[in-house]
Design an enzyme around this catalytic site. Structure first.
Site, short mmCIF file in Angstrom:
data_model
loop_
_atom_site.label_atom_id
_atom_site.label_comp_id
_atom_site.label_asym_id
_atom_site.label_seq_id
_atom_site.Cartn_x
_atom_site.Cartn_y
_atom_site.Cartn_z
N CYS A 1 47.14 45.60 45.33
CA CYS A 1 47.34 44.18 45.62
C CYS A 1 47.17 43.93 47.11
CB CYS A 1 48.72 43.71 45.18
SG CYS A 1 48.97 41.97 45.53
N ASN B 1 45.22 44.65 40.20
CA ASN B 1 44.53 44.18 39.00
C ASN B 1 45.10 44.80 37.73
OD1 ASN B 1 42.37 42.51 40.05
ND2 ASN B 1 41.60 44.37 41.00
MG MG Z 1 41.93 40.73 41.20
#
Ligand code: MG
Length: 325
Positions: free
Chosen positions: A265, A274
């Site tokens: 992140c 993700n």
């Molecule tokens: Mg993403």
């Protein structure tokens, strides 16, 4: 009900969910863009080939942003021709599947570079919040939309399919929770300018299922067809699969995910960014929802890529399946 096989959950369909989901694989672009190390071009090409061999049919390949902004993807011009042939339908493939290879284009210059190399699917990257538009694009939300309009118009005139990413649909690191009407307004603007599809991004991973349902209900209330919507969840707070299930219940059938959970992140010092494609495929398989993805081949690909990056995959499913033997 089907009998479980090792490495797959038992398939028990849940009424009210779609029969099929299209996974928009973002590992090679969103994933690698947010990894610390830069991966050699040939390894990226091999990664994309392996993702296609695992059954993924939409594989975002790279980004035609200025190399100074995203040095990890500075080789777009070299990479795209290496994988372009995957986009041609293989007449020998009994499934008859063509692989789509969308690329990110930030502006008209990026669009020109992508089209010159034969890209047929492009994506622009808008923001639902002023703070992120300013931080990411140095523009207001409306100035960014104005910048994208000629990109979308020209791409469509060339026959390209256009996806509009919308960041910060749920929360923003500077502004906090993002009001639903604010998101709906930008969605409407992106569709009105000609985007074929939108990807609703929970960029900092703060969404929870009720919030997802509220946004999708509001979009439906504005006559925005759910078939034009994809969802892009981050697992920062462990909510990505719960949010995905909520979206499926509202009719969404396009889900973004990143093989092996690639891409930490960028707004939190967390390993989980993700949603991992393997975690998604595990849940969808268990729900009896078809994806066309071979989970074993996909997991092997992510284990291989983790070796290239020198760090283990944060995906729970990759870890569980790769520690079996
Ligand atoms: Mg993403």
């Amino acid at each position: 009900m089907t009998t479980p096989v090792p490495g797959l959950p038992m398939a028990v369909p849940d009424p009210g969910l779609p029969a099929e989901v299209r996974i928009h694989e973002v590992g090679a672009r969103d994933g690698l863009q947010n990894e610390k190390g830069t991966v050699p071009t040939e390894i990226k090409a091999e990664f994309i080939r392996r993702l296609a061999a695992a059954g993924l049919t939409t594989i975002e390949a790279t980004s035609f942003v200025h190399p100074r902004w995203v040095p990890q993807l500075a080789d777009a011009e070299q990479l795209f021709p290496l994988v372009r042939e995957l986009g041609a339908q293989d007449p020998g493939d009994p499934s008859g599947r063509a692989v789509h290879l969308p690329v990110l284009v930030p502006n008209e210059r990026g669009l020109d570079r992508a089209l010159a190399l034969g890209a047929t699917r492009v994506a622009v990257f808008a923001s639902a919040t002023e703070s992120f538009a300013k931080a990411n694009l140095n523009r207001t939300v409306d100035e960014a939309l104005a910048m994208f309009e000629p990109v979308v118009t020209r791409a469509r005139a060339q026959g390209a399919h256009v996806r509009g990413y919308l960041s910060m649909c749920f929360g923003d690191p500077w502004e906090g929770p993002v009001p639903v009407p604010q998101v709906v307004r930008v969605c409407r603007a992106l569709l009105d300018m000609g985007c074929d599809e939108l990807s609703l991004g929970d960029t900092i991973g703060v969404a929870t299922p009720g919030h997802v349902g509220a946004l999708l209900t509001a979009l439906a209330g504005q006559d925005i067809p759910v078939s034009a919507l994809g969802v892009h969840f981050h697992d920062t707070y462990g909510q990505a699969l719960a949010n995905t299930l909520a979206a499926l219940r509202h009719g969404v059938t396009t889900v973004d995910a990143s093989a092996g959970g690639l891409g930490g992140c960028p707004f939190a010092k967390s390993a989980t960014g993700n949603l991992a494609t393997e975690d998604l495929v595990w849940m969808l398989t268990g729900l009896g929802i078809s994806t066309g993805v071979d989970l074993g081949l996909l997991t092997a690909t992510s284990v291989w890529m983790a070796g290239q990056l020198g760090r283990p995959s944060p995906s729970r499913t990759v870890r569980a399946l790769s520690h079996k033997e």
